[in-house]
Each structure stands twice: as structure tokens, then as C-alpha cells.
Write a protein that holds these residues in place. Sequence first.
Motif, short mmCIF file in Angstrom:
data_model
loop_
_atom_site.label_atom_id
_atom_site.label_comp_id
_atom_site.label_asym_id
_atom_site.label_seq_id
_atom_site.Cartn_x
_atom_site.Cartn_y
_atom_site.Cartn_z
N THR A 140 -1.06 2.93 3.77
CA THR A 140 -1.18 1.80 2.86
C THR A 140 -0.87 0.50 3.58
O THR A 140 -0.26 0.49 4.64
CB THR A 140 -0.29 1.97 1.60
OG1 THR A 140 -0.56 0.89 0.68
CG2 THR A 140 1.19 1.96 1.91
N LYS A 166 7.86 6.68 0.63
CA LYS A 166 7.21 5.42 1.04
C LYS A 166 8.26 4.59 1.76
O LYS A 166 9.31 4.28 1.20
CB LYS A 166 6.71 4.69 -0.21
CG LYS A 166 5.92 3.44 0.08
CD LYS A 166 5.42 2.86 -1.23
CE LYS A 166 4.43 1.75 -1.05
NZ LYS A 166 3.98 1.19 -2.32
N TYR A 202 -6.52 -6.14 -7.18
CA TYR A 202 -6.18 -7.41 -7.83
C TYR A 202 -7.24 -8.46 -7.52
O TYR A 202 -7.62 -9.26 -8.36
CB TYR A 202 -4.82 -7.92 -7.35
CG TYR A 202 -3.63 -7.27 -8.02
CD1 TYR A 202 -3.20 -7.69 -9.28
CD2 TYR A 202 -2.95 -6.23 -7.41
CE1 TYR A 202 -2.11 -7.10 -9.90
CE2 TYR A 202 -1.85 -5.63 -8.02
CZ TYR A 202 -1.43 -6.08 -9.26
OH TYR A 202 -0.36 -5.49 -9.88
N PHE A 209 -0.49 -10.80 -1.67
CA PHE A 209 -1.56 -9.85 -1.37
C PHE A 209 -1.82 -9.77 0.13
O PHE A 209 -1.72 -10.76 0.85
CB PHE A 209 -2.84 -10.25 -2.10
CG PHE A 209 -2.67 -10.28 -3.60
CD1 PHE A 209 -2.17 -9.17 -4.27
CD2 PHE A 209 -2.98 -11.42 -4.33
CE1 PHE A 209 -1.99 -9.19 -5.64
CE2 PHE A 209 -2.80 -11.44 -5.71
CZ PHE A 209 -2.30 -10.33 -6.36
C1 LIG Z 1 1.60 -7.18 -7.41
C2 LIG Z 1 2.14 -6.02 -6.61
C3 LIG Z 1 3.15 -5.23 -7.14
C4 LIG Z 1 3.68 -4.16 -6.40
N1 LIG Z 1 4.67 -3.38 -6.95
C5 LIG Z 1 5.13 -2.31 -6.24
C6 LIG Z 1 6.08 -1.42 -6.80
O1 LIG Z 1 6.54 -1.56 -7.94
N2 LIG Z 1 6.51 -0.37 -6.04
C7 LIG Z 1 6.02 -0.14 -4.78
O2 LIG Z 1 6.41 0.85 -4.14
N3 LIG Z 1 5.10 -0.96 -4.23
C8 LIG Z 1 4.65 -2.01 -4.92
N4 LIG Z 1 3.71 -2.84 -4.37
C9 LIG Z 1 3.22 -2.53 -3.02
C10 LIG Z 1 1.93 -1.72 -3.09
O3 LIG Z 1 2.15 -0.47 -3.69
C11 LIG Z 1 1.33 -1.49 -1.69
O4 LIG Z 1 2.16 -0.61 -0.95
C12 LIG Z 1 1.21 -2.79 -0.91
O5 LIG Z 1 0.74 -3.85 -1.72
C13 LIG Z 1 0.27 -2.61 0.27
O6 LIG Z 1 -1.02 -2.27 -0.16
P1 LIG Z 1 -2.20 -3.37 -0.23
O7 LIG Z 1 -2.32 -3.94 1.14
O8 LIG Z 1 -3.40 -2.57 -0.65
O9 LIG Z 1 -1.80 -4.37 -1.23
C14 LIG Z 1 3.18 -3.90 -5.11
C15 LIG Z 1 2.15 -4.69 -4.59
C16 LIG Z 1 1.62 -5.73 -5.32
C17 LIG Z 1 0.51 -6.55 -4.74
#
Ligand SMILES: Cc1cc2nc3c(=O)[nH]c(=O)nc-3n(C[C@H](O)[C@H](O)[C@H](O)COP(=O)(O)O)c2cc1C
Length: 327
Positions: free
Chosen positions: A243, A168, A270, A216
Motif C-alpha cells: 500500500t 500494517k 478519493y 493523499f
Molecule cells: C482520508 C484517509 C483516511 C485514512 N484512515 C486510515 C485509518 O483509519 N486507518 C489506517 O490504517 N489507515 C488509514 N489511512 C491510510 C490508508 O489506509 C492507506 O494505507 C494510505 O492512504 C496509503 O494508501 P494510498 O496511497 O492509496 O492512499 C487513511 C488514508 C486516508 C487518505
Amino acid sequence: MVNIETNYLGLNLKSPIIVASSGISNNIEKIKELESNGAGAIVLKSLFEEQILAESSHNISQDESYGYDVHNYITTVMRDTRLSDYTKHIKEAKSNTNIPIIASINCVSDKEWIDYTSAIEKAGADALELNIGILPSNHEFSSEQNEQQYFNIIEKVRKSTKLPIALKMSQYSAGLANLIKKLSWTGHVDAFVLFNRYFRPDIDINDMKITSSGVFSSSEDISDSLRWVAVMSNVIEVPIAATTGIHTGADVIKQILVGAQCVQVASTLYQNGTQQLSKMNDELKTWMEKKKFNTLDDFRGKMAFDSEKNTVAFERIQFMKHFGGIE
Ligand SMILES: Cc1cc2nc3c(=O)[nH]c(=O)nc-3n(C[C@H](O)[C@H](O)[C@H](O)COP(=O)(O)O)c2cc1C
């Protein structure tokens, strides 16, 4: 009846929608809920190398009388405690579900966490996601030096575990397409996850403090990953999980159309609850039925970048035509 199964990291997924690494999978009840709502797989919250190092040095700095051996001891104890909590969570997640559980490590170097990978493998994780966040902000480092870190890390991890590895990464690279292609040629990466969403600094002008803008994402944030999945999916043989900014079934369809093998979602879960997964799966199935596609392969990559087809928009960065009429 349409079939939305897919294969990712050698694992059979019932749905192309994976729960992205985040705190949402920190407890087993939530994990069961994610599975029952149709998650294809779950990536657990990352173990953060930076955090473990920071915690150790914080504890050590409480007492400056510690000698070198004690420093090492504290660091080791902290790491072992974190790791044993994490492996316990993997075991629990595995014994309570029937979907793939992917462990995640956030690394900033090729040092600390190498020993972690075999423990994660032993705990029964189905695969490992390496979250490598490299911000090329150090002006002393050339692009090659920054990019070399990816190669160093994945080479060491590959030697330390037989688990399939997903990388990633961030979009920060002057030669992003070339970097991804060369990483895919190493043979150490079984999938790319494009892209992580990072801390986004902002400023509160009243308090004159640095703040963070939105944790977010929204659907509008999809364009970066959409562009790069479109540009890369025909170039590399390694599958891509898209993603950032995927919030609806339509967003899933867009990413598969540009060639994604699957997608990862966090923010929408969320904001809308775990039932959003089943809504997104239903939207995907309804669209496939309407378009008469039986499997994801029937439409995967149909809109990926292809110089022969009219998909050059993915390589456009200036608005030209779009801005032309706006006065
Ligand atoms: C509250 C929160 C905690 C996250 N913690 C991690 C994490 O521990 N490791 C990681 O690789 N990405 C983490 N992310 C990133 C998500 O895995 C994801 O790649 C990112 O939020 C983009 O996706 P989305 O647009 O659906 O939120 C986190 C995202 C959020 C919102």
C-alpha cells in the motif's frame, strides 16, 4: 479469459485490489458501491486507541472533582460506545455485501483495545488489520525497545482472537528487513501490509504554523513499498499486501511483479471516485491478456529482489549513475 482472483488471509478475493482503511467505507451505500466496482475486499476505518484515550481524558478533565472510579467509568463508557458503533457497522457491512470485510484497529500500546478483538470477531469481521504506528522519535528508547512493541502487541492480539491478522506497519526501523522476518517467524501474523502513510508535517512560513502536507499520495509515492515488497517477498513466507502510492492498474501490476499478494488503495478512490477500482481491474486484465498471463501467480514475484538476477536496483539508495550526468 484471465483470472485475477487471489487468496489473502485465507479469504478468496475476486480481485487483488483491496480498499484500504479510510473514511471511504464509513457508510453502507459507499461500501456497496465499492463492491459493485470490483473491490476484492474492504478494510474498514480504524478504531483509534489514541483517539479513544484522548476523548476520555478530555471529558474527564472537564471536571477535576471526578474520583478514580468515575474516571474509569467514563473511559469504559466511551470505549464501549465506540466499540458498539463499530461492531454495528461491521454487521451492516457484512449483511450488505459478499466480499470480505476486514476490521482495523490502530494501536499505540498493548493495552486498551485487546478486549475489542473478540467483539469484532463476534460481529462477523472476516479478518483483523492491526495498524501499529511506531515512530522511533523517543531518544530514550533503543531500536530493540521500539521494535519490541510490535511483538508485544501481536502476541496479545493473537491470544485474544482466532481471526486472521494482518499487520500494517511503518518503514521506520534501522533493521527493517530483519524485523519483518522475525515478526513473520512468530506465527502470529498472517499478512503484512507495507506501509501505512502517516501524517506528514510541514511548515507555513507566513503564519509560522505547523501544517500537514498532502493527505493523499500520488503514484510517485509507490517507490518505498515497491522497494520493500521486492526485498522481502522472497525472504518471508507470509504474504504481503502493498500500500501507498498505488493509483493505477500499472501500479497494481508493478507490486505483483515484485511479489505482493494484493494491494490496498485509498487516495486514488478519493481523487477519482469508486469507479477507479473497475478501471484498475480492467487495466490489469488487459495487460495480462497482452502478456499472456492467465493468473496472477503466472507473474507474481518475477521482478522480486534476487541476488542472482539483475534486480540489485532495489538495494541501491544512491543515485550514482542517474545523477552522474546531471550538472
Ligand atoms: C482520508 C484517509 C483516511 C485514512 N484512515 C486510515 C485509518 O483509519 N486507518 C489506517 O490504517 N489507515 C488509514 N489511512 C491510510 C490508508 O489506509 C492507506 O494505507 C494510505 O492512504 C496509503 O494508501 P494510498 O496511497 O492509496 O492512499 C487513511 C488514508 C486516508 C487518505
